[in-house]
Scaffold this motif. Structure first.
Motif, mmCIF file in Angstrom:
data_model
loop_
_atom_site.group_PDB
_atom_site.id
_atom_site.type_symbol
_atom_site.label_atom_id
_atom_site.label_comp_id
_atom_site.label_asym_id
_atom_site.label_seq_id
_atom_site.Cartn_x
_atom_site.Cartn_y
_atom_site.Cartn_z
ATOM 1 N N PHE A 74 0.820 -1.397 -0.342
ATOM 2 C CA PHE A 74 0.330 -0.263 0.117
ATOM 3 C C PHE A 74 0.783 1.601 0.357
ATOM 4 C CE2 PHE A 74 -3.295 -2.348 2.118
ATOM 5 C CZ PHE A 74 -4.182 -2.887 0.820
ATOM 6 N N GLY A 75 1.780 1.280 0.504
ATOM 7 C CA GLY A 75 2.508 2.638 0.585
ATOM 8 C C GLY A 75 2.463 2.939 1.358
ATOM 9 N N LYS A 76 2.176 4.457 1.753
ATOM 10 C CA LYS A 76 1.428 5.591 2.475
ATOM 11 C C LYS A 76 -0.443 5.703 2.732
ATOM 12 C CE LYS A 76 2.864 9.567 4.242
ATOM 13 N NZ LYS A 76 2.062 9.119 5.749
ATOM 14 N N GLY A 77 -0.829 5.207 3.099
ATOM 15 C CA GLY A 77 -2.109 5.327 3.417
ATOM 16 C C GLY A 77 -2.642 5.288 4.313
ATOM 17 N N TYR A 78 -4.046 5.083 4.566
ATOM 18 C CA TYR A 78 -4.853 5.231 5.281
ATOM 19 C C TYR A 78 -6.179 3.945 4.972
ATOM 20 C CZ TYR A 78 -2.555 9.497 7.123
ATOM 21 O OH TYR A 78 -1.034 10.481 7.159
ATOM 22 N N LEU A 79 -6.492 3.812 6.338
ATOM 23 C CA LEU A 79 -7.916 2.628 6.441
ATOM 24 C C LEU A 79 -8.859 3.893 6.727
ATOM 25 C CD1 LEU A 79 -8.305 -0.386 5.634
ATOM 26 C CD2 LEU A 79 -7.829 -0.331 7.980
ATOM 27 N N ALA A 80 -10.073 3.189 6.290
ATOM 28 C CA ALA A 80 -10.944 4.075 5.924
ATOM 29 C C ALA A 80 -12.074 2.749 6.759
ATOM 30 C CB ALA A 80 -11.580 4.987 5.271
ATOM 31 N N ILE A 81 -12.464 2.937 7.454
ATOM 32 C CA ILE A 81 -13.560 1.546 8.171
ATOM 33 C C ILE A 81 -15.085 2.642 8.672
ATOM 34 C CG2 ILE A 81 -14.805 0.063 9.658
ATOM 35 C CD1 ILE A 81 -11.567 -0.470 9.859
ATOM 36 N N THR A 82 -15.894 2.592 7.629
ATOM 37 C CA THR A 82 -17.003 4.122 8.067
ATOM 38 C C THR A 82 -18.578 2.387 8.816
ATOM 39 O OG1 THR A 82 -16.968 4.455 5.971
ATOM 40 C CG2 THR A 82 -18.806 5.008 7.592
ATOM 41 N N PHE A 83 -19.213 2.868 9.541
ATOM 42 C CA PHE A 83 -20.010 2.020 9.817
ATOM 43 C C PHE A 83 -21.479 2.601 9.954
ATOM 44 C CE2 PHE A 83 -17.518 0.542 12.914
ATOM 45 C CZ PHE A 83 -17.135 -1.143 12.733
ATOM 46 N N ASP A 84 -22.030 2.394 9.291
ATOM 47 C CA ASP A 84 -24.261 2.979 8.855
ATOM 48 C C ASP A 84 -24.683 2.485 8.784
ATOM 49 O OD1 ASP A 84 -25.296 5.296 7.068
ATOM 50 O OD2 ASP A 84 -23.723 5.415 5.894
ATOM 51 N N GLN A 85 -25.942 3.096 9.995
ATOM 52 C CA GLN A 85 -27.046 2.167 9.952
ATOM 53 C C GLN A 85 -27.813 3.062 9.946
ATOM 54 O OE1 GLN A 85 -26.203 -1.121 12.551
ATOM 55 N NE2 GLN A 85 -25.226 0.415 14.274
ATOM 56 N N PRO A 86 -28.296 2.941 9.017
ATOM 57 C CA PRO A 86 -30.307 3.908 8.437
ATOM 58 C C PRO A 86 -31.252 3.993 9.494
ATOM 59 C CG PRO A 86 -30.253 1.789 7.348
ATOM 60 C CD PRO A 86 -28.618 1.641 8.157
ATOM 61 N N VAL A 87 -31.391 2.943 10.239
ATOM 62 C CA VAL A 87 -33.033 2.689 11.582
ATOM 63 C C VAL A 87 -32.594 3.661 12.564
ATOM 64 C CG1 VAL A 87 -34.456 2.170 12.570
ATOM 65 C CG2 VAL A 87 -33.787 0.675 10.053
ATOM 66 N N ALA A 88 -31.321 3.969 13.111
ATOM 67 C CA ALA A 88 -30.762 4.847 14.094
ATOM 68 C C ALA A 88 -29.733 5.834 13.730
ATOM 69 C CB ALA A 88 -29.592 3.919 15.195
ATOM 70 N N ASP A 89 -29.972 5.993 12.417
ATOM 71 C CA ASP A 89 -29.435 7.164 11.938
ATOM 72 C C ASP A 89 -27.568 7.688 12.346
ATOM 73 O OD1 ASP A 89 -29.515 9.532 10.253
ATOM 74 O OD2 ASP A 89 -30.120 11.187 11.543
ATOM 75 N N GLU A 90 -27.334 6.950 12.234
ATOM 76 C CA GLU A 90 -25.998 6.807 12.885
ATOM 77 C C GLU A 90 -24.610 6.231 11.945
ATOM 78 O OE1 GLU A 90 -24.623 4.929 17.098
ATOM 79 O OE2 GLU A 90 -24.738 3.161 15.600
#
Ligand SMILES: [Zn+2]
Length: 315
Positions: A132-148
């Motif tokens: 990957f060289g230099k980089g970032y890992l983004a993790i997104t949790f999306d819960q539509p019912v709780a609007d979170e």
């Protein structure tokens, strides 16, 4: 709940599985007396089917197989059936400059972009940094019912993707975690597996703020037992996941398996949506998209489906 008394004498409680626990499945696990919970997953045909849409070289296939396994482990933590989990690595200076996987309701998809010339120069087993060289890992949790919606970002560091995910939990959520990932091609078929364990008070999981003591003595014990799992055990689909957990934790007073989530390949690309996106471009730009055959062609990066749109349909 069925109960099986193991040789070590402790109760082994398991939710009676309604799906086979050998492959294409994520299974919840809890060790209540140690405040540990997590997921174990194994992926086989689902990985083959996702990789079949692409023509990646073996090293790249292995990386995507591991990333899909991590996505399944994290996605199956979501409480909402329609919740979505997205894993994205954005990097520079490595073999791979983009990797995206997502999960919704047990459905997985993923793709990545790599540099052929750099890959040709890579060693047989490139490190995470070479990959990957230099980089970032983004993790997104999306819960539509709780609007979170919550996104955590950590540098892509460590020996492998599993270690990068561990630092995500340590840095972003202050949860002591263990993540192990493995993928191996046996003959024509990929087999992948992963284990995620976290030190959480009973009843808490998913992505709530937690107040766990980082130095609690129960955690190193669980991490050592969980960490002893071998890559070939994670990938061996002749051993059901509950049996593998039992092997690892048979000396615990109580081990529970929780709900099992079947995993499948799913892409959400849809011709109507593609058409609506293209229709939003200014007419001049749309004209430039028209190919020699008079059609606008749009490919889905995830599944390589190709959509051919006659410009007249866009009004
Ligand atoms: Zn698609």
């Amino acid at each position: 709940m069925g109960s099986v008394v193991g040789e070590a004498g402790g109760p082994y409680l398991r939710a009676m599985p309604t799906v086979a626990l050998n492959t294409d499945v994520a299974l919840g696990v809890a060790i209540p007396l140690r405040n540990a919970r997590g997921r174990i997953a194994r992926l086989g045909p689902v990985v083959d089917s996702i990789l079949a849409s692409h023509a990646y070289p073996p090293l790249i296939e292995k990386l995507l197989a591991e990333a899909l396994t991590l996505t399944a482990l994290l996605g199956s933590l979501l409480k909402e059936a329609q919740g979505q989990l997205t894993l994205q690595a954005q990097t520079e200076g490595g073999i791979v400059d983009l990797l995206v996987c997502d999960y919704r309701g047990g459905e997985l998809r993923g793709y990545l972009r790599h540099d052929e010339a750099r890959l040709a120069e890579a060693p047989d087993e490139p490190t995470l940094k070479e990959m990957f060289g230099k980089g970032y890992l983004a993790i997104t949790f999306d819960q539509p019912v709780a609007d979170e919606r919550y996104q955590g970002i950590v540098p892509l560091e460590g020996k492998n993707l599993g270690e990068a995910a561990q630092s995500y939990f340590a840095q972003s959520e202050q949860i002591p975690s263990l993540v192990r990932l493995a993928a191996e091609k046996r003959g024509e078929h990929w087999q992948a597996g992963g284990l995620l364990l976290q030190h959480l008070p009973e009843g808490e999981e998913g992505r709530e703020r937690l107040h766990t003591r980082l130095d609690h003595p129960d955690w190193p014990h669980v991490a050592i037992l969980g960490g002893s799992v071998k890559p070939e055990e994670l990938t061996d689909d002749t051993v059901p996941l509950d049996e593998l957990l039992w092997r690892l934790f048979n000396e615990e007073d109580e081990l529970r398996t929780l709900a099992a989530t079947p995993l499948s390949r799913g892409c959400r690309c849809d011709p109507d949506y593609v058409r609506s996106v293209i229709a939003r471009f200014p007419e001049e730009e749309r004209k430039e998209m028209v190919g020699e055959d008079g059609l606008i062609r749009v490919d889905c990066a995830f599944c390589s489906s190709s959509f051919a749109i006659p410009p007249a349909e866009l009004g």
